[in-house]
Design an enzyme around this catalytic site. Structure first.
Site, PDB file in Angstrom:
ATOM      1  N   VAL A   1       3.885  -4.913  -1.124  1.00 34.06           N
ATOM      2  CA  VAL A   1       4.500  -6.241  -1.045  1.00 34.06           C
ATOM      3  C   VAL A   1       5.332  -6.440  -2.308  1.00 34.06           C
ATOM      4  CG1 VAL A   1       4.058  -8.728  -0.957  1.00 34.06           C
ATOM      5  CG2 VAL A   1       2.572  -7.154   0.306  1.00 34.06           C
TER       6      VAL A   1
ATOM      7  N   GLY B   1       0.224 -12.417  -3.828  1.00 31.14           N
ATOM      8  CA  GLY B   1      -0.591 -13.614  -4.007  1.00 31.14           C
ATOM      9  C   GLY B   1      -0.329 -14.690  -2.966  1.00 31.14           C
TER      10      GLY B   1
ATOM     11  N   GLY C   1       0.030  -9.326   1.900  1.00 29.95           N
ATOM     12  CA  GLY C   1      -0.741  -8.084   2.021  1.00 29.95           C
ATOM     13  C   GLY C   1      -1.829  -8.204   3.072  1.00 29.95           C
TER      14      GLY C   1
ATOM     15  N   TYR D   1      -9.090  -5.115  -1.053  1.00 27.34           N
ATOM     16  CA  TYR D   1      -9.520  -4.500   0.203  1.00 27.34           C
ATOM     17  C   TYR D   1     -10.966  -4.878   0.545  1.00 27.34           C
ATOM     18  CZ  TYR D   1      -5.147  -2.007  -0.092  1.00 27.34           C
ATOM     19  OH  TYR D   1      -3.809  -1.720  -0.160  1.00 27.34           O
TER      20      TYR D   1
END
Length: 140
Positions: free
Chosen positions: A74, A80, A84, A112
């Site tokens: 990204v 933020g 993503g 993740y």
């Protein structure tokens, strides 16, 4: 911000893909190499803000029970803002029923984990550029 999700590699600016990967500190190659990799992938996702590509990702898969996610990136100015997460959400929809692996850039594991990924206790890799991957903290 007007977000659009595209799955097709048609009309993708591969110079921009290489540039974004370089900007975020990920592995990057000549644009034609990225084109070849994305076109050979099971799943591709590209995120646009109006007509501007701001992120992307891809997955390799047998389409039955195994998959691996690569090249999720990204633009820094859009990080933020859940872009993503949106990329991963759309990739994972295409991989239902599959075990999914990926390797995260050192320091990005938490991102993740928030999306349901767990650390592997075992894993092996053979990298073409082993020294570079070692210097980046991917391997011992």
């Amino acid at each position: 911000m007007t977000i659009e999700v595209k799955y097709s590699c048609d009309e993708v600016d591969w110079d921009l893909v290489a540039s974004i990967l370089k900007r975020v500190g990920m592995g990057h190659y000549a644009p034609e190499i990225h084109s070849k990799a994305f076109h050979a992938s099971h799943t591709t996702v590209f995120i646009f803000d109006d007509d501007k590509m701001i992120g992307f990702g891809r997955a390799l898969s047998d389409g039955a029970y195994q998959a691996a996610i690569y090249d999720c990136a990204v633009l820094p100015e859009y990080q933020g803002q859940k872009i993503g997460s949106l990329i991963l959400e759309h990739i994972l929809k295409q991989l239902e029923g599959c075990n999914v692996i990926l390797y995260a850039a050192p320091g990005k594991e938490g991102f993740y984990q928030k999306l349901g990924f767990s650390r592997l206790k075992t894993g092996m890799a053979k990298f073409v550029a082993e020294k570079i991957m070692q210097d980046k903290g991917f391997i011992d």
